[in-house]
Write an enzyme that holds these catalytic residues in place. Structure first.
Site, short mmCIF file in Angstrom:
data_model
loop_
_atom_site.label_atom_id
_atom_site.label_comp_id
_atom_site.label_asym_id
_atom_site.label_seq_id
_atom_site.Cartn_x
_atom_site.Cartn_y
_atom_site.Cartn_z
N LYS A 38 0.83 -1.20 0.00
CA LYS A 38 0.00 0.00 0.00
C LYS A 38 0.87 1.26 0.00
O LYS A 38 0.68 2.15 -0.83
CB LYS A 38 -0.91 -0.05 1.24
CG LYS A 38 -1.73 1.18 1.50
CD LYS A 38 -2.93 0.84 2.37
CE LYS A 38 -2.65 0.72 3.85
NZ LYS A 38 -2.66 2.00 4.57
N ASP B 196 1.58 -2.19 12.17
CA ASP B 196 0.23 -2.50 11.69
C ASP B 196 -0.17 -3.95 11.95
O ASP B 196 -1.33 -4.33 11.74
CB ASP B 196 0.12 -2.17 10.20
CG ASP B 196 0.32 -0.67 9.93
OD1 ASP B 196 0.01 0.14 10.83
OD2 ASP B 196 0.80 -0.32 8.84
N ARG C 27 -5.98 1.83 18.43
CA ARG C 27 -5.94 0.36 18.31
C ARG C 27 -5.64 -0.35 19.63
O ARG C 27 -5.83 -1.56 19.72
CB ARG C 27 -4.96 -0.07 17.22
CG ARG C 27 -5.51 0.20 15.84
CD ARG C 27 -4.71 -0.43 14.73
NE ARG C 27 -5.28 -0.09 13.44
CZ ARG C 27 -4.59 0.11 12.33
NH1 ARG C 27 -3.28 -0.02 12.34
NH2 ARG C 27 -5.20 0.41 11.20
N ARG D 195 -7.88 -2.92 9.76
CA ARG D 195 -7.05 -3.93 10.44
C ARG D 195 -7.86 -4.65 11.53
O ARG D 195 -7.59 -5.82 11.82
CB ARG D 195 -5.80 -3.30 11.04
CG ARG D 195 -4.97 -2.51 10.03
CD ARG D 195 -3.74 -3.25 9.52
NE ARG D 195 -3.06 -2.43 8.52
CZ ARG D 195 -2.86 -2.77 7.25
NH1 ARG D 195 -3.25 -3.93 6.79
NH2 ARG D 195 -2.25 -1.96 6.43
N GLN E 280 5.70 8.13 8.14
CA GLN E 280 4.90 9.12 7.41
C GLN E 280 5.46 10.52 7.62
O GLN E 280 5.60 11.30 6.66
CB GLN E 280 3.44 9.06 7.85
CG GLN E 280 2.77 7.75 7.45
CD GLN E 280 1.32 7.68 7.89
OE1 GLN E 280 0.82 8.58 8.57
NE2 GLN E 280 0.66 6.60 7.52
N GLY F 10 -3.79 8.08 5.93
CA GLY F 10 -2.83 8.90 6.65
C GLY F 10 -1.56 9.13 5.83
O GLY F 10 -1.02 10.24 5.80
N ARG G 2 3.26 6.01 -2.58
CA ARG G 2 4.48 6.80 -2.85
C ARG G 2 4.74 6.91 -4.34
O ARG G 2 5.15 7.96 -4.84
CB ARG G 2 5.67 6.18 -2.13
CG ARG G 2 5.69 6.44 -0.62
CD ARG G 2 6.65 5.48 0.07
NE ARG G 2 6.84 5.78 1.49
CZ ARG G 2 6.00 5.48 2.47
NH1 ARG G 2 4.84 4.88 2.19
NH2 ARG G 2 6.27 5.78 3.73
N ARG H 280 -7.08 12.37 13.36
CA ARG H 280 -5.72 11.92 13.68
C ARG H 280 -4.79 13.13 13.82
O ARG H 280 -5.08 14.21 13.34
CB ARG H 280 -5.24 10.94 12.61
CG ARG H 280 -6.03 9.63 12.68
CD ARG H 280 -5.69 8.68 11.59
NE ARG H 280 -4.33 8.16 11.74
CZ ARG H 280 -3.74 7.36 10.86
NH1 ARG H 280 -4.38 7.01 9.75
NH2 ARG H 280 -2.53 6.91 11.07
#
Ligand code: S3P
Length: 427
Positions: A19, A312, A343, A386, A165, A92, A24, A120
């Site tokens: 992903k 993740d 999470r 997730r 990120q 994100g 990118r 976020r």
């Protein structure tokens, strides 16, 4: 959606392209000169958000619905400010990296997202960009984020949190910072897809164990990239295969970048049998096939330093811990609270609801293992892909199955997930 218990997972499968590399490639292709070709594009809502963002900025993208995408780059400073806000959806990575790219453009841009992305923390990317001279404002730390293109200066910046990120946003802005190299220092190493891709485009990149510097450029050549499967999408399948007796699962063509394979090390410590073979390099990234068999597990501890390598996958570590002899501990993982959901809370809520003995901590969780299958029940995904995938795997390894509320959010990263699971499951 109800996922019934299974006896084993059997067969061979491939998962969607990474992903973060897909995103990118779309973003960098947009500011390259000429046509970028992306093969193995990991088609999902989050990667389509990257395409929508660059289209909104005037970039033409040829997408015939397969995994071969073409992006007609407009040059380093060629993005155009649209009249309205640019929607990053749930992604994100798209919002943060786009901030870095837009900081050096001309015009005024506004980035928005869905409810989860809006809430976020975005000041973490805005603050270092502001130090570079960017004109960027969050909305009380959240989205919308407004950016006015400006002339940028290089910085040396020590990240307060280990975040690929934020690192990537700074490095992308560094391409525009004409007077010297921009350096990011990390508390713990995070995924390096951005620096690998920049290096493959001829950008001068210097790396040490804890830092990375990029030098500014006048332009970027078009990219021709092939993307292997995302280990974060392979991880739920691997987890089911490890936990279900008699499983034999082969996952073909998976990206095994060492900054992404923390789960493999954790599984090894827990006693699981995962073979990594056919190792090769594809478009500057390590790729391999994986073979997973079931085993009885022992508990383990995951500490802060390891967290970015499997951030993740930590929800799945909680489920693995539920079957392991002893108490599995995840700590130094407060970053989990800044993901698509908190999470630490959503994993704890989900697994408790099906009978797992898990306790939330400020910086992680503790799981008491037992070899018996958890009962099953209902898991609320809370819009988090997730957590939905965790729920599905929990269903396979439960006694009575798991009903998932809000199952469709898996499309954020893995649209065909439930269908693939059904193909591989032996009941
Ligand atoms: C990502 C980095 C990680 C990860 C996210 C994708 C990336 O986030 O959780 O799913 O593509 O760079 P942080 O960098 O904020 O930890």
């Amino acid at each position: 959606m109800k996922v019934e218990p299974a006896a084993a997972l059997e067969g061979a499968a491939a998962v969607p392209g990474v992903k973060g590399i897909s995103q990118r490639a779309a973003l960098l292709g947009a500011v390259a000169d000429g046509e970028t070709r992306i093969r193995g594009f990991g088609r999902a809502a989050d990667t389509l958000s990257a395409i929508e963002v660059v289209r909104a900025c005037g970039v033409e993208v040829v997408d015939d619905g397969d995994d071969d995408i073409r992006v007609a780059g407009v040059g380093l400073r060629g993005l155009r400010a649209p009249a309205g806000p640019i929607d990053c959806g749930n992604a994100g990575t798209v919002l943060r990296l786009t901030c870095g790219l837009l900081a050096g453009q001309r015009g005024t841009f506004e980035l928005i997202g869905d409810e989860s992305l809006t809430m976020r923390p975005h000041e973490r990317a805005a603050e270092p960009l502001r130090r570079m001279g960017a004109s960027i404002e969050t909305t009380d730390g959240h989205a919308p984020v407004r950016i006015d293109g400006a002339a940028l200066q290089p910085i040396s910046y020590e990240l307060p949190v280990a975040s690929a990120q934020v690192k990537s946003a700074i490095l992308l802005a560094g391409l525009f910072a004409a007077s010297g190299p921009t350096t990011v220092i990390e508390p713990h190493p995070t995924r390096d897809h951005t620096e690998r891709m920049l290096g493959s485009l001829g950008v001068r990149v210097r790396r040490t164990e804890r830092s990375v510097s990029v030098w500014p450029v006048d332009g970027l050549p078009a990219l021709d990239v092939e993307i292997a499967g995302d280990i974060s999408s392979a991880a739920p399948l691997m987890t089911a295969a490890v936990l279900l007796n008699g499983s034999e699962l082969i996952l073909q063509n998976v990206n095994v970048n060492p900054l992404r394979t923390g789960l493999l090390y954790v599984l090894e410590r827990m006693g699981a049998r995962v073979a990594v073979f056919n190792r090769r390099t594809v478009s500057g990234e390590p790729v391999a096939d994986l073979e997973v068999r079931s085993t009885q597990l022992v508990a383990t501890t995951v500490e802060a330093e390891e967290v970015p390598r499997l951030v993740d996958e930590l929800p799945l570590v909680a489920l693995l811990g539920a079957f392991a002899r002893g108490t599995t501990i995840v700590r130094g993982a407060e970053e989990l609270r800044a993901k698509e959901t908190d999470r630490i809370e959503t994993v704890t809520e989900a697994l408790r609801a099906i009978g797992v003995r898990i306790e939330a901590k400020p910086d992680g969780f503790t799981v008491r293992g037992t070899p018996a299958r958890p009962r099953g029940g209902t898991i609320h995904a809370r819009g988090d892909h997730r957590i939905a995938m965790l729920g599905a795997i929990a269903g396979l390894v439960s006694r009575e199955g798991v009903k998932i509320e809000d199952p469709d959010c898996v499309a954020v990263s893995f649209p065909g997930f439930y269908e693939l699971l059904e193909q591989l499951a032996r009941r």
